[in-house]
Design a protein around this motif. Structure first.
Motif, short mmCIF file in Angstrom:
data_model
loop_
_atom_site.label_atom_id
_atom_site.label_comp_id
_atom_site.label_asym_id
_atom_site.label_seq_id
_atom_site.Cartn_x
_atom_site.Cartn_y
_atom_site.Cartn_z
N PRO A 95 0.99 -1.25 -0.04
CA PRO A 95 -0.30 -0.11 0.10
C PRO A 95 0.86 1.49 0.06
O PRO A 95 1.91 1.31 0.58
CB PRO A 95 -0.84 0.02 1.30
N GLU A 96 0.26 2.22 -0.68
CA GLU A 96 1.16 3.47 -0.68
C GLU A 96 0.70 4.10 0.69
O GLU A 96 -0.18 4.69 0.95
CB GLU A 96 0.52 4.52 -1.79
N ASP A 97 1.81 4.23 1.47
CA ASP A 97 1.52 4.56 2.94
C ASP A 97 3.25 5.20 3.37
O ASP A 97 3.87 4.53 3.35
CB ASP A 97 1.22 3.31 3.74
N PRO A 98 2.89 6.18 3.96
CA PRO A 98 4.50 6.84 4.17
C PRO A 98 5.36 5.78 5.26
O PRO A 98 6.61 5.80 4.96
CB PRO A 98 4.20 8.16 4.95
N LEU A 99 4.61 5.31 6.06
CA LEU A 99 5.73 4.52 7.10
C LEU A 99 5.77 3.29 6.26
O LEU A 99 7.05 2.95 6.61
CB LEU A 99 4.55 4.25 8.16
N LEU A 100 4.81 2.59 5.72
CA LEU A 100 5.37 1.53 4.99
C LEU A 100 6.37 1.66 3.85
O LEU A 100 7.38 1.11 3.87
CB LEU A 100 4.24 0.97 4.24
N ARG A 101 6.19 2.85 3.25
CA ARG A 101 7.15 3.09 2.15
C ARG A 101 8.84 3.30 2.77
O ARG A 101 9.63 2.93 2.14
CB ARG A 101 6.75 4.21 1.39
N TYR A 253 0.19 6.03 13.94
CA TYR A 253 -0.35 6.25 12.28
C TYR A 253 -1.60 5.68 11.91
O TYR A 253 -2.10 6.21 11.18
CB TYR A 253 0.91 5.38 11.71
N TYR A 254 -2.19 4.52 12.80
CA TYR A 254 -3.48 4.14 12.14
C TYR A 254 -4.36 3.84 13.48
O TYR A 254 -4.89 2.83 13.48
CB TYR A 254 -3.18 2.70 11.58
N CYS A 257 -7.44 1.88 13.07
CA CYS A 257 -7.24 0.37 13.19
C CYS A 257 -7.47 -0.30 14.35
O CYS A 257 -7.49 -1.57 14.42
CB CYS A 257 -5.83 0.10 12.63
N ARG A 272 -5.03 -3.00 6.29
CA ARG A 272 -4.16 -1.80 5.93
C ARG A 272 -2.72 -2.27 5.52
O ARG A 272 -2.22 -1.40 4.54
CB ARG A 272 -4.07 -0.87 7.22
N PHE A 273 -2.18 -3.11 5.98
CA PHE A 273 -0.98 -3.52 5.50
C PHE A 273 -0.77 -4.31 4.46
O PHE A 273 0.07 -4.45 3.88
CB PHE A 273 -0.20 -4.07 6.74
#
Length: 309
Positions: A95-101, A253-254, A257, A272-273
């Motif tokens: 997913p396009e997500d700042p923390l994941l990126r 961040y979420y 959730c 989400r992830f």
DNA sequence: GACCAGGTAGCAA
DNA sequence: TTGCTACATGGT
């Protein structure tokens, strides 16, 4: 001795052996210099494990993963380190997500592992309220005290003990080894597996949430530890263990959730992830809950937040 | 000396 | 079901 080489450039998404073995997923490998989980990267150092009575050693040099073993370990190494996972696609489809990126981008080459179930189960029973370095120390102690010793090339390697071997220990024995209140959990779970009452492997064929429920029958295993075993041993890459670091991430961040309990929060964060089913398959008969590869995201975020790197 | 670490079991309401 | 609390140990 048999040896082999696996060019890491041929692996989708590459491989970072240090990140893979020292990001807190596995406690069944040991580093030759004894500095496992010191936080210090040591390029070219050997890591060793014992699986099914065979010694397996690996090291990463240049663009190669080198292995040496008592057997032809190529297929075993590929399985233990999930080398066939299409990591490039997993990262690209996340997913396009700042923390994941940021987490995915900072720790290239970190792969999941596939540990033997019993050792993984015991390791994560020991993990309760414990730092990763000490978990590794406990598991190493259990191997030294109860595991089979193998002499090979002038060195001694200890396998993680089989259920029956570990079940010989008493609670007092394990308390003396520093396991603290986890001692009776380990003994009772080892007895359950040794007696044939249940085996973590039996969770493998079940739907994800049933598999998690199944594993909680073991003493010292709640939902979080069950998720760790599913993710790091049994191939459930949608599992997202909700540990202290991930809970912090959810708060910051979420927050939407947070479902108020483990099961609901788990569903929300997996959604989400994970990569939604429609992203990976045109086959609408896929009845999985979705959240595929959410566990990869969890492992990256966990390592990213824990190390602050 | 608190405080914390890849939480869970056991018990009360 | 949900909400406490006790539980070992070592590092900061």
């Amino acid at each position: 001795m048999e040896t082999g080489t696996i060019p890491t450039g041929e692996l989708s998404g590459g491989l970072d052996l240090y990140l893979t073995l020292e990001s807190g997923q596995t406690y069944l490998w040991r580093r030759d210099d004894g500095e496992m989980y010191s936080g210090e990267r040591e390029p070219g150092v050997w890591y060793t494990t014992v699986v099914e009575g065979e010694v397996v050693r690996v090291r990463q040099r240049d663009n190669r993963l080198e292995w040496e073993s008592t057997t032809d370990a190529d297929p075993l190494v590929r399985r233990l380190l999930c080398l066939e996972d299409d990591l490039e696609a997993i990262v690209a489809d996340a997913p396009e997500d700042p923390l994941l990126r940021e987490a995915y981008g900072t720790h290239r080459g970190l792969r999941l592992v596939e540990d033997p179930p019993f050792g993984c189960l015991i390791a994560f029973i020991c993990s309760a309220q414990m730092r990763v370095r000490r978990i590794h120390g406990m598991v190493s102690t259990l191997a030294r005290e109860y595991g089979d010793a193998l002499e090979w090339n002038g060195r001694t390697y200890h396998a993680f003990p089989a259920p029956a071997e570990l079940a010989r220990a008493t609670e007092a024995d394990l308390r003396d080894l520093g396991l603290g209140y986890r001692a009776p959990y380990v003994v009772r779970t080892a007895e359950m597996v040794a007696s044939g009452e249940a085996h973590p492997e039996d969770a493998r064929g079940l739907p994800y949430e049933e598999a998690r429920e199944y594993l909680t029958r073991f003493v010292g295993v709640g939902e979080k530890v069950a998720d760790c075993v599913l993710l790091f041993s049994l191939g459930f890459d949608e599992a997202v263990p909700l540990d202290t670091w991930i809970k912090t991430a959810i708060e910051e961040y979420y927050p939407e959730c947070d479902g108020g309990n483990y099961a609901e929060t788990s569903r929300a964060i997996r959604e989400r992830f994970g990569v939604s089913a429609s992203d990976t398959s045109a086959d609408s008969s896929d009845t999985s809950d979705g959240g595929q590869y959410a566990g990869y995201a969890q492992t990256y975020v966990f390592h990213h937040l824990r190390t602050g790197e």
